[in-house]
Scaffold this motif. Structure first.
Motif, PDB file in Angstrom:
ATOM      1  N   GLU A 159       0.096   3.140   7.069  1.00  0.00           N
ATOM      2  CA  GLU A 159      -0.479   3.491   8.584  1.00  0.00           C
ATOM      3  C   GLU A 159      -2.013   3.290   8.401  1.00  0.00           C
ATOM      4  O   GLU A 159      -2.477   2.876   9.626  1.00  0.00           O
ATOM      5  CB  GLU A 159      -0.398   5.269   8.553  1.00  0.00           C
ATOM      6  N   TYR A 160      -2.684   3.096   7.234  1.00  0.00           N
ATOM      7  CA  TYR A 160      -4.783   2.735   7.410  1.00  0.00           C
ATOM      8  C   TYR A 160      -4.948   1.771   8.448  1.00  0.00           C
ATOM      9  O   TYR A 160      -5.624   0.793   8.850  1.00  0.00           O
ATOM     10  CB  TYR A 160      -4.401   2.879   6.023  1.00  0.00           C
ATOM     11  N   ARG A 215      -4.669   2.170  -5.892  1.00  0.00           N
ATOM     12  CA  ARG A 215      -4.807   3.923  -6.011  1.00  0.00           C
ATOM     13  C   ARG A 215      -5.613   4.315  -6.838  1.00  0.00           C
ATOM     14  O   ARG A 215      -5.227   3.646  -8.202  1.00  0.00           O
ATOM     15  CB  ARG A 215      -4.154   4.679  -4.944  1.00  0.00           C
ATOM     16  N   SER A 274       1.047  -1.483  -0.142  1.00  0.00           N
ATOM     17  CA  SER A 274      -0.456  -0.042  -0.126  1.00  0.00           C
ATOM     18  C   SER A 274       0.838   1.002   0.030  1.00  0.00           C
ATOM     19  O   SER A 274       2.304   0.803  -0.120  1.00  0.00           O
ATOM     20  CB  SER A 274      -0.706  -0.268   1.083  1.00  0.00           C
ATOM     21  N   GLU A 329      -7.146  -0.638   0.632  1.00  0.00           N
ATOM     22  CA  GLU A 329      -7.368  -0.679   1.834  1.00  0.00           C
ATOM     23  C   GLU A 329      -8.255  -0.860   2.797  1.00  0.00           C
ATOM     24  O   GLU A 329      -8.170  -1.861   3.313  1.00  0.00           O
ATOM     25  CB  GLU A 329      -6.196   0.948   2.312  1.00  0.00           C
ATOM     26  N   CYS A 372      -2.903  -3.243  -2.459  1.00  0.00           N
ATOM     27  CA  CYS A 372      -4.052  -2.234  -2.910  1.00  0.00           C
ATOM     28  C   CYS A 372      -3.411  -0.972  -3.551  1.00  0.00           C
ATOM     29  O   CYS A 372      -2.966  -0.140  -3.904  1.00  0.00           O
ATOM     30  CB  CYS A 372      -4.162  -1.830  -1.147  1.00  0.00           C
ATOM     31  N   PHE A 412       0.042   3.659   1.993  1.00  0.00           N
ATOM     32  CA  PHE A 412      -1.431   4.089   3.167  1.00  0.00           C
ATOM     33  C   PHE A 412      -0.431   2.876   4.110  1.00  0.00           C
ATOM     34  O   PHE A 412      -1.760   2.595   5.015  1.00  0.00           O
ATOM     35  CB  PHE A 412      -1.940   4.533   3.138  1.00  0.00           C
TER      36      PHE A 412
END
Ligand code: ADE
Length: 235
Positions: A15-16, A117, A11, A145, A115, A13
Motif C-alpha cells: 500500500e506504500y 525490511r 514488499s 520501499e 524491498c 507494505f
C-alpha cells in the motif's frame, strides 16, 4: 501493442506505493500505459497461520531477518511472470544509485525490485535469486520501499513519452554530470529581488553562456566531486 516497461515491486507494505504512483507525471504515464508497476505482497506467500516473513538471526544479535521461504516464493512468482527482468534488492549494502545507472536500468527488459525490511534479508536469497543490490545513499531507512520509489521515479522519467520534453533528457544524457543553473519565472521583481538582466535580454547566445557559467560555478562550489568523478571516468 507490445507490453510496456514493467516493474514488479516485492514488499510487505504494498500500500506504500499507491499514492505516489497515482500522482503527477508518474500517475499520468501509468494511465497512458507507458509503463506498469505491479506490487507483489511478500506476506501473501507466507504459509503459516500468522503470515510470518521474519525470524531471529542465527548467531544472535539485535533485530530480525527476512525469512527465505516467503521471499523466494514471491521472487519465483515474479520471475515466472517476467523471466528477463533484472532482480534488484534495495539495501544500504548495494552499489550507489546514480543517473547513469538510472539510464542503464531504463533500458533493461523490466525490473523486479525487492524491498528489504528489518535488519536485512537471509543471505542465501541474495546468493540465489538476486542479480544486483542497489543503495540510494549512505543512510539507513526502515525499509527498501522509499528507495524503490526513488528508483521507479528516476528510471521511468527516462522512458519514451513519459516527460514529453525529450530535449531535457537529451541535455542530461550527453552533458557531463553537473548541477542545474538557477531558474526564474514571473514576476520580474519579487519583494525587492529582481531576475538577472541577462535572462530578459532576449539574446539566446548570452543566456546560454550565462547558464553554462552558472552551472559550472555551482558544481565547482557545491559538488566538486562530480567534476573529479567525470575526469576519472574519462581518463
Ligand atoms: N534500505 C534501507 N536503507 C536503504 C538505502 N539507503 N538504500 C536502499 N535500500 C535501503
Amino acid at each position: 501493442m507490445s507490453s510496456p516497461y514493467t516493474i514488479q515491486v516485492l514488499s510487505i507494505f504494498t500500500e506504500y506505493f499507491e499514492s505516489p504512483l497515482a500522482t503527477s507525471i508518474t500517475g499520468k504515464a501509468i494511465e497512458k500505459g507507458l509503463f506498469a508497476v505491479e506490487p507483489v505482497d511478500i506476506r501473501a506467500f507466507a504459509t503459516d497461520k500468522h503470515k510470518t516473513t521474519d525470524d531471529v538471526p542465527f548467531g544472535g544479535g539485535a533485530g530480525m531477518v527476512m525469512k527465505p521461504e516467503p521471499l523466494v516464493a514471491a521472487l519465483e512468482f515474479a520471475h515466472a511472470r517476467q523471466p528477463d527482468a533484472l532482480r534488484i534488492l534495495l539495501t544500504p549494502q548495494g552499489e550507489p544509485f546514480h543517473q547513469a545507472l538510472a539510464r542503464e536500468l531504463s533500458q533493461a527488459p523490466g525490473l523486479i525490485l525487492v524491498c528489504g525490511r528489518y535488519e536485512g534479508v537471509d543471505e542465501r536469497v541474495i546468493d540465489g535469486w538476486i542479480d544486483r543490490e542497489i543503495s540510494i545513499g549512505d543512510y539507513v531507512l526502515t525499509g527498501g520501499e522509499p528507495a524503490a520509489l526513488i528508483l521507479i521515479d528516476a528510471i521511468t522519467r527516462l522512458l519514451p513519452g513519459v516527460l514529453g520534453n525529450v530535449c531535457s533528457i537529451d541535455e542530461e544524457s550527453f552533458s557531463k554530470p553537473s548541477l542545474e543553473y538557477p531558474h526564474y519565472t514571473r514576476p520580474r521583481e519579487f519583494r525587492g529581488r529582481s531576475v538577472p538582466d541577462v535572462l530578459l535580454s532576449g539574446n539566446h547566445k548570452l543566456i546560454a553562456d550565462w547558464r553554462r557559467a552558472q552551472s559550472e560555478k555551482r558544481t565547482r562550489e557545491r559538488r566538486p566531486d562530480l567534476l573529479d568523478n567525470h575526469r576519472d571516468s574519462n581518463d
